[in-house]
Design an enzyme around this catalytic site. Sequence first.
Site, mmCIF file in Angstrom:
data_model
loop_
_atom_site.group_PDB
_atom_site.id
_atom_site.type_symbol
_atom_site.label_atom_id
_atom_site.label_comp_id
_atom_site.label_asym_id
_atom_site.label_seq_id
_atom_site.Cartn_x
_atom_site.Cartn_y
_atom_site.Cartn_z
ATOM 1 N N ARG A 51 0.853 -1.202 0.000
ATOM 2 C CA ARG A 51 0.000 0.000 0.000
ATOM 3 C C ARG A 51 0.877 1.237 0.000
ATOM 4 O O ARG A 51 0.562 2.252 -0.601
ATOM 5 C CB ARG A 51 -0.962 0.018 1.200
ATOM 6 C CG ARG A 51 -1.747 1.319 1.270
ATOM 7 C CD ARG A 51 -2.910 1.383 2.256
ATOM 8 N NE ARG A 51 -2.877 0.446 3.322
ATOM 9 C CZ ARG A 51 -2.134 0.603 4.452
ATOM 10 N NH1 ARG A 51 -1.410 1.679 4.628
ATOM 11 N NH2 ARG A 51 -2.160 -0.336 5.372
ATOM 12 N N ASP A 175 -7.465 20.459 -12.625
ATOM 13 C CA ASP A 175 -7.819 19.162 -13.213
ATOM 14 C C ASP A 175 -7.453 19.240 -14.698
ATOM 15 O O ASP A 175 -8.107 19.942 -15.474
ATOM 16 C CB ASP A 175 -9.321 18.895 -13.012
ATOM 17 C CG ASP A 175 -9.748 17.529 -13.533
ATOM 18 O OD1 ASP A 175 -9.071 16.986 -14.429
ATOM 19 O OD2 ASP A 175 -10.780 17.015 -13.064
ATOM 20 N N LYS A 200 -8.553 8.555 -18.850
ATOM 21 C CA LYS A 200 -8.876 9.201 -20.127
ATOM 22 C C LYS A 200 -7.639 9.214 -21.035
ATOM 23 O O LYS A 200 -7.172 8.161 -21.409
ATOM 24 C CB LYS A 200 -9.454 10.589 -19.858
ATOM 25 C CG LYS A 200 -10.442 10.658 -18.676
ATOM 26 C CD LYS A 200 -11.736 9.906 -18.915
ATOM 27 C CE LYS A 200 -12.590 9.720 -17.661
ATOM 28 N NZ LYS A 200 -12.919 10.906 -16.892
HETATM 29 C C1 LIG Z 1 -13.378 11.189 -15.561
HETATM 30 C C2 LIG Z 1 -12.992 12.457 -14.910
HETATM 31 C C3 LIG Z 1 -12.709 12.522 -13.543
HETATM 32 C C4 LIG Z 1 -12.865 11.325 -12.620
HETATM 33 O O1 LIG Z 1 -11.948 10.333 -12.901
HETATM 34 P P1 LIG Z 1 -12.230 8.739 -12.709
HETATM 35 O O2 LIG Z 1 -10.972 8.136 -13.204
HETATM 36 O O3 LIG Z 1 -13.452 8.407 -13.506
HETATM 37 O O4 LIG Z 1 -12.450 8.520 -11.244
HETATM 38 C C5 LIG Z 1 -12.312 13.746 -13.009
HETATM 39 N N1 LIG Z 1 -12.215 14.850 -13.786
HETATM 40 C C6 LIG Z 1 -12.481 14.812 -15.104
HETATM 41 C C7 LIG Z 1 -12.360 16.068 -15.902
HETATM 42 C C8 LIG Z 1 -12.884 13.634 -15.712
HETATM 43 O O5 LIG Z 1 -13.182 13.616 -17.018
#
Ligand SMILES: *Cc1c(COP(=O)(O)O)cnc(C)c1O
Length: 384
Positions: A51, A175, A200
């Site tokens: 972990r 983000d 993504k």
């Molecule tokens: C998909 C996404 C998230 C969340 O990520 P997960 O891997 O699905 O937990 C956060 N911010 C953005 C802009 C996203 O497209």
Amino acid sequence: MENKKHKLSTRLIHAGVEPDPTTGAIMTPIYQTSTYVQAAPGDHKGYEYARTQNPTRTALQNALANIENGNYGLSFASGMAATDAVARLLMPGDEVIVSNDLYGGTYRIFTKVFANYGIKFHFVSMHDAPTIEQYVNSNTKMIWVETPTNPLLNIIDIEACAAIGKKHNLITVVDNTFASPYLQNPLDWGADIVLHSATKYLGGHSDVVHGALIMKEAALEERLRFIQNSCGAVPGPHDCWLVLRGIKTLHVRMQRHCENGEAIAHYLRSHPKVGKVLWVGFEDHPNHAIAKKQMRDFGGMISFTLKNDSIDAAVEVLKKTQLFSLAESLGGVESLIGHPATMTHASIPREERVKNGLVDSLIRLSVGIEDKDDLIEDLKQAIG
Ligand SMILES: *Cc1c(COP(=O)(O)O)cnc(C)c1O
């Protein structure tokens, strides 16, 4: 390890990765283990329990730090686990200024989970970034920025937000999921923490769920690493390996996402049945100048509306595309199509979403890396 003097394309392939010390394997092995043998208590090779540390994760974290121009990377089991870790830096009574056009899951964790712990979130338009300073008070601790935004593809000036953050001693978080490090490096513009849903573009093949944080400052990394280890939302080594592999082709994929995105944005704009086309690369995009300043290219995310602005008209298009698969998520090699009003943003009251421009017929495309003529042909037969 590959240092920062090399160009991004080189660093994407080599950063963080060393030949395996026991065999020379060029690809980082998947260290599928939960613990590590010690010669005597405390006499170990830097790894005690999985972990806390895992060599596959270490390689990925070092790669992430390098490609975002940071000093430290931390990997998580999902993008939301990374978001959760950042929010745990806050205390009851703290306030956060958040962009109002936001990933739905981020909105949900802030309003439905962390609001219950006495943290206050102000969701504000950051279109004119300097104006957000009016929301700063003595309780403010953090600015949370997402740019480009989902699904309206607005652009927020990272440098201006980070300057306000610095002035008031706040942590600025960006983000960077939609842009990826290929298009934009928020730490270079003064942000303190970069967050990715590596599910993504970084992973890029729709085969893994993963999250990441990257920062420059040692003290911040120490706090977040403590949270990562204490709360435990760590990824497995196989998932780390998949993301590490995905990163090696990020530049090649992104270049094609951008080319295809540009061609499709222009095609849609010329279509008689299409209303508005939202794409960061159009010169008349409201914050195009800021996009040009902070991004290297404009990506493959496009939203558009239909002149017949109804849910039914949009659903007709969604049912007819064949190469564009109807699915949530984005950033994979394959093209996806989605309908925010009935899918990702269905929980927002209609009046509220329409006011912000998220109208009934709005369709979102994650343009993949297939042949662009085939993709255009698919949209042509679907829109009619
Ligand atoms: C998909 C996404 C998230 C969340 O990520 P997960 O891997 O699905 O937990 C956060 N911010 C953005 C802009 C996203 O497209």
